[in-house]
Each structure stands twice: as C-alpha cells, then as structure tokens.
Enzyme design. Structure first.
Site, PDB file in Angstrom:
ATOM      1  N   LYS A  89     -10.781  -0.399  10.526  1.00 33.44           N
ATOM      2  CA  LYS A  89     -10.995  -1.520   9.608  1.00 33.44           C
ATOM      3  C   LYS A  89     -11.388  -2.781  10.361  1.00 33.44           C
ATOM      4  CE  LYS A  89      -7.532   0.101   6.262  1.00 33.44           C
ATOM      5  NZ  LYS A  89      -8.284   0.710   5.174  1.00 33.44           N
ATOM      6  N   ASP A 135       2.681  -4.815   7.700  1.00 34.51           N
ATOM      7  CA  ASP A 135       1.490  -3.981   7.604  1.00 34.51           C
ATOM      8  C   ASP A 135       0.271  -4.903   7.706  1.00 34.51           C
ATOM      9  OD1 ASP A 135      -0.766  -2.715   6.651  1.00 34.51           O
ATOM     10  OD2 ASP A 135       0.203  -1.780   4.936  1.00 34.51           O
ATOM     11  N   GLN A 183      -5.025  -5.098   6.761  1.00 35.55           N
ATOM     12  CA  GLN A 183      -6.087  -5.961   6.216  1.00 35.55           C
ATOM     13  C   GLN A 183      -6.036  -7.362   6.822  1.00 35.55           C
ATOM     14  OE1 GLN A 183      -8.425  -4.709   4.472  1.00 35.55           O
ATOM     15  NE2 GLN A 183      -7.529  -2.881   3.572  1.00 35.55           N
ATOM     16  N   CYS A 239      -4.761   2.826  -3.599  1.00 35.59           N
ATOM     17  CA  CYS A 239      -3.460   3.211  -3.038  1.00 35.59           C
ATOM     18  C   CYS A 239      -2.391   2.165  -3.337  1.00 35.59           C
ATOM     19  CB  CYS A 239      -3.531   3.480  -1.528  1.00 35.59           C
ATOM     20  SG  CYS A 239      -4.545   4.887  -1.124  1.00 35.59           S
ATOM     21  N   HIS A 272       0.865  -1.186   0.000  1.00 36.29           N
ATOM     22  CA  HIS A 272       0.000   0.000   0.000  1.00 36.29           C
ATOM     23  C   HIS A 272       0.904   1.239   0.000  1.00 36.29           C
ATOM     24  CE1 HIS A 272      -2.813   2.942   1.806  1.00 36.29           C
ATOM     25  NE2 HIS A 272      -3.778   2.149   1.391  1.00 36.29           N
TER      26      HIS A 272
HETATM   27  N1  7TS Z   1      -2.087  -0.732   4.548  1.00 35.83           N
HETATM   28  C1  7TS Z   1      -3.042  -1.435   3.912  1.00 35.83           C
HETATM   29  C2  7TS Z   1      -2.758  -2.831   3.478  1.00 35.83           C
HETATM   30  C3  7TS Z   1      -4.289  -0.847   3.695  1.00 35.83           C
HETATM   31  O1  7TS Z   1      -5.237  -1.550   3.060  1.00 35.83           O
HETATM   32  C4  7TS Z   1      -4.514   0.468   4.132  1.00 35.83           C
HETATM   33  C5  7TS Z   1      -5.813   1.186   3.844  1.00 35.83           C
HETATM   34  C6  7TS Z   1      -3.500   1.133   4.807  1.00 35.83           C
HETATM   35  C7  7TS Z   1      -2.294   0.507   4.990  1.00 35.83           C
HETATM   36  C8  7TS Z   1      -3.682   2.508   5.356  1.00 35.83           C
HETATM   37  O2  7TS Z   1      -4.602   2.469   6.390  1.00 35.83           O
HETATM   38  P1  7TS Z   1      -5.040   3.835   7.080  1.00 35.83           P
HETATM   39  O3  7TS Z   1      -5.988   3.417   8.150  1.00 35.83           O
HETATM   40  O4  7TS Z   1      -3.809   4.473   7.577  1.00 35.83           O
HETATM   41  O5  7TS Z   1      -5.696   4.636   6.005  1.00 35.83           O
HETATM   42  N2  7TS Z   1      -6.479   0.738   2.726  1.00 35.83           N
HETATM   43  C9  7TS Z   1      -7.552   1.316   2.139  1.00 35.83           C
HETATM   44  C10 7TS Z   1      -8.200   0.752   1.055  1.00 35.83           C
HETATM   45  O6  7TS Z   1      -7.882  -0.322   0.552  1.00 35.83           O
HETATM   46  N3  7TS Z   1      -9.209   1.554   0.679  1.00 35.83           N
HETATM   47  O7  7TS Z   1      -9.237   2.616   1.497  1.00 35.83           O
HETATM   48  C11 7TS Z   1      -8.205   2.483   2.403  1.00 35.83           C
END
Ligand code: 7TS
Length: 415
Positions: free
Chosen positions: A233, A207, A210, A373, A130
């Site tokens: 999430k 990371d 997910q 992303c 990501h």
């Molecule tokens: N890493 C992964 C694998 C992610 O899917 C996301 C967010 C992040 C990091 C960042 O997370 P945040 O909470 O800091 O934003 N992914 C997504 C997505 O797939 N659609 O919207 C956000």
C-alpha cells in the site's frame, strides 16, 4: 529521479515512474483510484527487485558463500531502513517482517493475546476497525474468554473520545485502533488513545495500513506498543508487511510460528529461540520483497512524506467538494481537514455501489465497491456497500473529473 518541485509534486515526473498508468482499456487510459486496496509500483522498486533476482538471489540466514552473505545483508539492512522510516530507535530488533498487516495483527493476537488474555480482560477496538483487526481479536477473545468492546463513532465518522474514555478501563488489556480508516478516511488520534490505554496499564496496537503510505509516522511519538502496515500500500511489493513492537515486549513474547531460521538451539527434546527480530521470522522470508520495500521507502522519502500527505489531502478535498456538489451523493467520514486522509467513500442515492463501480470501469476508472472489510461499520452506516476512491502520489484532479463524469453517466443510465 530528478529534483522535484518544492512545495508541490512534479506529477508528470512521478507518473513516468509508473508504467502501469499508461495502460489503456478500450482506448481509454486507466484512472487508478483504488490505492487503499493496493498502490502501484514505480520503476525503481521493480528494478531493485529484478536486480536482486538477477544478481544477488540466494537464501538468507548468513550462508557462507558470497551470494548468501549479500542477500542476508540486504535483507537485514531493510529492517534498519524500516526502523529509521518509522522512528523506531531500537532498530532492526523492533521490526519484524510479516506477509502483510493482517499477519502482523495475527502475530500479536496469537503470540501475546492467547497467552496474556483471560476472562475479565477486555480488548478495546473501534467501530471502524478493518476485519484484519476486528476478526482476529474477536477470535482470540472467543478462545480466551476475554471481552471485546468497541469505541463508537459519531455522526461525522470521528471517534467519540468521551466513549473512548468510558471504554478503556483498568480491565482493558489492549487497545487496537486503526490509525486511518480505510472506509471513512478518518485520521484517529492514536497518540491520545495510546496515552489513555497506558494510563490504565493497557497496551496499544495501531493498524497503520492506511497511514504509513501517506503521512509521516513516528511510532515513538505515538508511543504505540505495536504498529503494523503493509508494503503493497506504499509503492512497495505484495508479500511483505511490518510489525513494529517495543523491544522489551517482543523479547517477552513467545513466537507463534515455528521452524527454521528462528531458533538458537534445537535438541530432540526442546528448542530455544533466536534473537529479535528473527525469532518471529521462521522459514525463508520475503527477501526480494524486503529489497523492494526498502526501495519504496527511498522513493517516498525522496518525494518527502509531508508532500505526499499534502498532495493526497488536496485531492481528497477536491474529490469531496466535487462529490458534494453532485447533490445526490452521500459521503462518509469527516469533512476535509487534518483528520481526513486521501480517500473518499460514498454512495450515489439511486445506484448500488457495485453498479456504480461497474459504470466507472466502463470509463476505465478503477474504484472499489463493497464493504471494504468493514462490515460492522457498514451496518452502522446503514448500507451494505459503498464506493471508494482513494488517491496516491500520481493521481491528478483531472482523474477526479473523470470519476465525476462516470457518476453523471451512471445516474443517467439508472434514472
Ligand atoms: N488494515 C487496514 C486499515 C486496511 O485498510 C487493510 C487493507 C488491512 C488492514 C489489511 O491489509 P493487508 O495488506 O493485510 O491486506 N485494506 C484494503 C482495502 O481497503 N481494500 O483492499 C484492502
């Protein structure tokens, strides 16, 4: 919550905990399949947060009065609960609350990376990172003169482990890998990657944005040095994320954000830092969000993380089969199985992903379309964008049928 069915989820009972799922647009009930972006929030989490604001709200850092003491205890306890949830035996000292996964990545990149990396050092990422990790390490590499390398994916969207063994060398300073890809749904062998990194004296950052929401995760089984995820999430609130780090490493690291709450002693000339984890949590932290995150963990654990995982895998498999049967849908990532998580990214041959998502919205089916992303990964896949359906504990097969109906409609409209 009532006793749940053993083996399967009591979906009706679970759905009743999420009032938002009853919302209708144009007389159609919302079908929420955008859970990889953010999950919905159940009543127990909303109640825990509103009760906090109603009856406990106060600033933390151990003020003398009753309310502050109660708020401090709740905030500190949430760290313990997270530690227990992810198997961090060092307890709260190994759990730092951040704003989200992105901030957790930045914390390590700035605090550890900026100080430790230099010319000749290598940062190994995967092609399915990501931007939260990819862009952050890229920038730190630019600033320090370190080099970024990428472990390739194979045709099925799995990591090429032979290439991983080639990429990770004695020059590798840190491996940063996504546990579950938000675009391909691939579940990566992060314990194996960590083992390879450690053999070469490198650190591993995983990371888990997910992964933690939908499967049991034990950071010590993985042996990750750092592990990050987001509250929003996993049925929790926005505004709170977690950075797990091995205590010794965190102790050695310098903070990268400064201010109140993170200091031990300040003079006009210099300052010293508070103990872990507070050293990395300056300013007024996300207190209500920490209370909400703890409630989300309680909620998920009451269901059971194995059952959350089984439910999502079943839905992903059903969606995969249905999409495949359409004939003109390209699906990204591995076939259903242990290395595929509860999301499916795809493209309909004749329709742009954004148009597809828009037709789906006409059916009140919420999916995401775009690059999620992961722009370099989309470049590699040879597409600018993809549509993505991602599932959570409250989703059903009937909702996937509605997704398929919407695809059939889109095909006709654009034919
Ligand atoms: N890493 C992964 C694998 C992610 O899917 C996301 C967010 C992040 C990091 C960042 O997370 P945040 O909470 O800091 O934003 N992914 C997504 C997505 O797939 N659609 O919207 C956000």
């Amino acid at each position: 919550m009532s006793q749940r069915n053993v083996g399967t989820l009591d979906i009706e009972r679970i759905r009743s905990d999420f009032p938002i799922l009853e919302r209708e647009f144009d007389d159609q009930q919302v079908v929420y399949l955008d859970n990889a972006a953010t999950t919905q929030t159940p009543d127990p989490v909303i109640d825990a947060m509103s009760d906090y604001y109603r009856y406990t709200n106060s600033n933390v850092h151990r003020g003398i009065h009753h309310l502050s003491q109660e708020a401090s205890e709740a905030y500190e306890r949430a760290h313990d609960r997270v530690a227990e949830f992810i198997g961090a035996s060092g307890g709260r000292e190994e759990v730092i609350f951040t704003k989200n996964t992105t901030e957790s990545e930045n914390l390590v990149a700035y605090s550890w990376g900026l100080n430790e990396l230099g010319p000749g050092d290598e940062v190994v990422l995967t092609e399915m990172e990501h931007h939260a990790s990819l862009v952050t390490w890229q920038q730190i590499a630019h600033e320090t003169g370190a080099e970024v390398k990428y472990i390739q994916i194979d045709e099925d969207g799995r990591l090429d482990m032979d290439h991983a063994r080639e990429c990770i060398t004695d020059d590798t300073a840190i491996l940063s890998a996504v546990h579950v890809s938000n675009t391909l749904g691939t579940v990566n062998p992060v314990a194996k990657l960590t083992e390879i990194a450690h053999k070469h004296g490198a650190l591993s950052f995983i990371d888990g944005a997910q992964a933690v929401p939908n499967r049991p995760v034990d950071v010590e089984e993985i042996d990750a040095d750092f592990y990050a995820f987001s509250g929003h999430k996993m049925a929790g609130p926005t505004g709170i994320g977690v950075l797990y780090g091995k205590k010794q490493l965190l102790e050695e690291m310098e903070p990268y954000l400064y201010g109140g709450g993170m200091i031990r002693k300040v003079t006009f000339e210099d300052s010293t830092w508070a103990d872990l984890p507070w050293k990395f949590e300056p300013g007024t932290p996300p207190i209500a969000e920490a209370v909400g995150l703890e409630a989300a963990i309680d909620y998920l654990e009451e269901i059971g993380m194995e059952r959350v995982q089984a439910h999502e895998e079943e839905l992903a498999e059903y969606a995969y089969e249905q999409l495949k049967a359409e004939g003109d849908v390209e699906i990204y990532g591995p076939e259903p199985g242990p290395d595929r998580s509860g999301l499916v990214g795809f493209n309909l041959e004749s329709v742009h992903a954004h148009d597809l998502a828009s037709i789906m919205n006409d059916h009140t089916v919420a999916v995401r379309a775009g690059d999620h992303c992961t722009q370099p990964l989309h470049d590699k896949l040879g597409v600018a964008a993809s549509a993505r359906a991602s599932f959570y504990v409250y989703n059903t097969r009937e909702e996937i049928d509605k997704l398929i109906d919407a695809i059939d409609d889109a095909r006709q409209l654009f034919a």
